[in-house]
Design an enzyme around this catalytic site. Structure first.
Site, mmCIF file in Angstrom:
data_model
loop_
_atom_site.group_PDB
_atom_site.id
_atom_site.type_symbol
_atom_site.label_atom_id
_atom_site.label_comp_id
_atom_site.label_asym_id
_atom_site.label_seq_id
_atom_site.Cartn_x
_atom_site.Cartn_y
_atom_site.Cartn_z
ATOM 1 N N SER A 192 5.911 9.479 53.821
ATOM 2 C CA SER A 192 5.652 10.022 52.483
ATOM 3 C C SER A 192 4.994 8.969 51.603
ATOM 4 C CB SER A 192 6.968 10.456 51.831
ATOM 5 O OG SER A 192 6.741 10.830 50.477
ATOM 6 N N TYR A 197 15.768 9.488 49.820
ATOM 7 C CA TYR A 197 14.532 9.936 50.476
ATOM 8 C C TYR A 197 13.553 8.768 50.635
ATOM 9 C CZ TYR A 197 10.364 12.838 51.204
ATOM 10 O OH TYR A 197 9.229 13.411 51.710
HETATM 11 P P1 NAP Z 1 10.388 22.316 54.337
HETATM 12 O O1 NAP Z 1 9.436 23.406 54.008
HETATM 13 O O2 NAP Z 1 11.679 22.261 53.625
HETATM 14 O O3 NAP Z 1 10.603 22.310 55.928
HETATM 15 C C1 NAP Z 1 11.519 21.448 56.519
HETATM 16 C C2 NAP Z 1 12.074 22.122 57.751
HETATM 17 O O4 NAP Z 1 12.972 21.184 58.403
HETATM 18 C C3 NAP Z 1 12.892 23.374 57.420
HETATM 19 O O5 NAP Z 1 12.504 24.440 58.248
HETATM 20 C C4 NAP Z 1 14.318 22.922 57.693
HETATM 21 O O6 NAP Z 1 15.195 23.946 58.146
HETATM 22 C C5 NAP Z 1 14.119 21.922 58.814
HETATM 23 N N1 NAP Z 1 15.278 21.043 58.974
HETATM 24 C C6 NAP Z 1 16.035 20.475 57.999
HETATM 25 N N2 NAP Z 1 17.031 19.760 58.537
HETATM 26 C C7 NAP Z 1 16.912 19.886 59.894
HETATM 27 C C8 NAP Z 1 17.658 19.395 60.976
HETATM 28 N N3 NAP Z 1 18.735 18.621 60.779
HETATM 29 N N4 NAP Z 1 17.273 19.707 62.233
HETATM 30 C C9 NAP Z 1 16.183 20.496 62.449
HETATM 31 N N5 NAP Z 1 15.441 21.007 61.436
HETATM 32 C C10 NAP Z 1 15.804 20.712 60.174
HETATM 33 O O7 NAP Z 1 9.706 20.886 54.055
HETATM 34 P P2 NAP Z 1 8.184 20.352 54.195
HETATM 35 O O8 NAP Z 1 7.644 20.161 52.848
HETATM 36 O O9 NAP Z 1 7.462 21.144 55.193
HETATM 37 O O10 NAP Z 1 8.504 18.884 54.744
HETATM 38 C C11 NAP Z 1 8.383 18.542 56.108
HETATM 39 C C12 NAP Z 1 8.385 17.025 56.205
HETATM 40 O O11 NAP Z 1 7.336 16.500 55.398
HETATM 41 C C13 NAP Z 1 9.672 16.371 55.701
HETATM 42 O O12 NAP Z 1 9.993 15.264 56.512
HETATM 43 C C14 NAP Z 1 9.289 15.898 54.311
HETATM 44 O O13 NAP Z 1 10.058 14.797 53.890
HETATM 45 C C15 NAP Z 1 7.862 15.519 54.541
HETATM 46 N N6 NAP Z 1 7.050 15.448 53.315
HETATM 47 C C16 NAP Z 1 6.890 16.562 52.546
HETATM 48 C C17 NAP Z 1 6.105 16.461 51.398
HETATM 49 C C18 NAP Z 1 5.850 17.634 50.493
HETATM 50 O O14 NAP Z 1 5.278 17.422 49.404
HETATM 51 N N7 NAP Z 1 6.236 18.857 50.871
HETATM 52 C C19 NAP Z 1 5.502 15.238 51.060
HETATM 53 C C20 NAP Z 1 5.706 14.135 51.881
HETATM 54 C C21 NAP Z 1 6.474 14.262 53.014
HETATM 55 P P3 NAP Z 1 16.142 24.756 57.108
HETATM 56 O O15 NAP Z 1 15.226 25.581 56.310
HETATM 57 O O16 NAP Z 1 17.034 25.558 57.988
HETATM 58 O O17 NAP Z 1 16.843 23.712 56.286
#
Ligand code: NAP
Length: 260
Positions: free
Chosen positions: A151, A164
Site C-alpha cells: 500500500s 495497517y
Molecule cells: P476488499 O474489497 O475488502 O476485499 C478483501 C477480500 O479479502 C474480501 O473478499 C475479504 O473477505 C477477504 N479476506 C479478508 N480476510 C480474509 C482471510 N483471513 N482469509 C481469506 N480472505 C480474507 O478489499 P480490497 O480493497 O480489494 O483490498 C485488497 C487488498 O488490497 C488488501 O490487502 C488491501 O489492504 C489492499 N489495498 C487496498 C487499497 C484500496 O484502496 N482499496 C489500497 C491499497 C492496498 P470478506 O469479505 O469475507 O471479509
C-alpha cells in the site's frame, strides 16, 4: 513466430496456475480475472466458498479457467490444507497473490490488542503462511511468482490506520528478504502498492464527497483507482516479461506518491 506473437507471449500466463487470496471481490477479483484473461487457471480464495461461486460462474461464462478453494489465510492448518488441495488438483501453484486484507480505522490508543493482531494476522502473517505453503512446490519446479499487495500507506500513512501501515510495511520488507533468498531458485517476489482504489474496503471514503475532493488534490490522475488498474501490473509481474523484476515495489496510484 512474428513480432506481435512474441510480444504477446511475453505477457501471457498460459499454462500457469495462480492462487489469489481474498479474491471474491475488489482488487483480488480484478487480479484473478486479469490473470484468467491472460490464460492462467486461477484458483479463487476467500473466507467463504459461497462468496466464490458467483465469481466462478463469471469466469465460466467468459470462457475462462478457474476453480475455488476457500480458507482463512490466518489459519495455519487451513492454509496448508488449502494449498495441498490445489496442488493435488492442479499439480502446481506457479503464482501466488497475497491480497486478502482487512482494515480497522481508529486512533492508536483506541486499538485493542485483538484488533491490532487481527490486522497484522491477516496481512502479514497470512502472507507468510500462504507463501511458506506454496514455496516448496515453486522451488521443486524452479519457477514461481509471488506478489504481495502492499500500500502507499507505507510511505504516506494517514491517521487512524497504524496496524495497517505496520502490516503493509512488514509485507514490503518481507518481500525484499524473500526475494534475495529465492531469486537463485527461479522465483520472483514483488509488491504492488496500490493507491486509493474504490472497493468495499474504502467504501466509507469513496462515498464521502468531502474526502474525495481533498484526495483529488493529491491524485494527479484526478480519479479513484479501480481494481482493473491493478490487474495489469500483477499480470506483468507474473509473466515472462517480469522475470528480472525482483524485490521491487510497483506503485499503481495515479501519481499520488509523486505529489509528496
Ligand atoms: P476488499 O474489497 O475488502 O476485499 C478483501 C477480500 O479479502 C474480501 O473478499 C475479504 O473477505 C477477504 N479476506 C479478508 N480476510 C480474509 C482471510 N483471513 N482469509 C481469506 N480472505 C480474507 O478489499 P480490497 O480493497 O480489494 O483490498 C485488497 C487488498 O488490497 C488488501 O490487502 C488491501 O489492504 C489492499 N489495498 C487496498 C487499497 C484500496 O484502496 N482499496 C489500497 C491499497 C492496498 P470478506 O469479505 O469475507 O471479509
Amino acid at each position: 513466430m512474428d513480432e506481435r506473437s512474441r510480444h504477446e507471449e511475453q505477457f501471457a500466463l498460459q499454462g500457469r496456475v495462480a492462487l489469489v487470496t481474498g479474491s471474491a471481490r475488489g482488487i483480488g477479483w480484478g487480479i484473478a480475472r486479469g490473470m484468467a484473461e491472460a490464460g492462467a487457471h486461477v484458483v479463487l480464495n476467500d473466507l467463504r466458498q459461497d462468496a466464490l461461486e458467483p465469481r466462478l460462474e463469471e469466469l465460466r461464462a467468459a470462457g475462462l479457467e478457474g476453480s475455488a478453494c476457500a480458507f482463512d489465510v490466518t489459519d495455519e492448518a487451513a492454509v496448508a490444507a488449502g494449498v495441498a488441495t490445489v496442488v493435488a488438483a492442479r499439480g502446481r501453484v506457479d503464482i501466488l497473490v497475497n491480497n486478502a486484507g482487512i482494515q480497522t480505522r481508529k486512533r492508536f490508543v483506541e486499538f485493542s490488542y485483538d484488533e491490532w493482531r487481527a490486522v497484522i494476522d491477516t496481512h502479514l502473517n497470512g502472507a507468510f503462511l500462504a507463501t511458506r505453503a506454496v514455496l516448496p512446490h515453486m522451488i521443486a519446479n524452479r519457477f514461481g511468482r509471488i506478489i504481495m499487495i502492499g500500500s502507499v500507506a507505507v510511505q504516506s500513512p494517514k491517521p487512524q490506520i497504524p496496524a495497517y501501515a505496520a502490516a503493509k510495511g512488514g509485507v514490503t520488507s518481507m518481500v525484499r528478504a524473500l526475494a534475495v533468498e529465492v531469486a537463485p531458485l527461479g522465483i520472483t517476489c514483488n509488491v504492488i502498492a496500490p493507491g486509493y482504489i474504490a472497493t468495499e474496503f474504502t467504501r466509507a471514503l469513496h462515498t464521502d464527497e468531502a474526502f474525495t475532493e481533498r484526495l483529488m488534490e493529491r491524485v494527479p490522475a484526478g480519479r479513484w483507482g479501480l481494481p482493473q488498474d491493478i490487474a495489469p501490473a500483477a499480470v506483468y509481474l507474473a509473466s515472462a516479461a517480469g522475470a528480472f523484476v525482483n524485490g521491487s515495489v510497483l506503485t499503481v496510484d495515479g501519481g499520488f506518491l509523486a505529489c509528496g
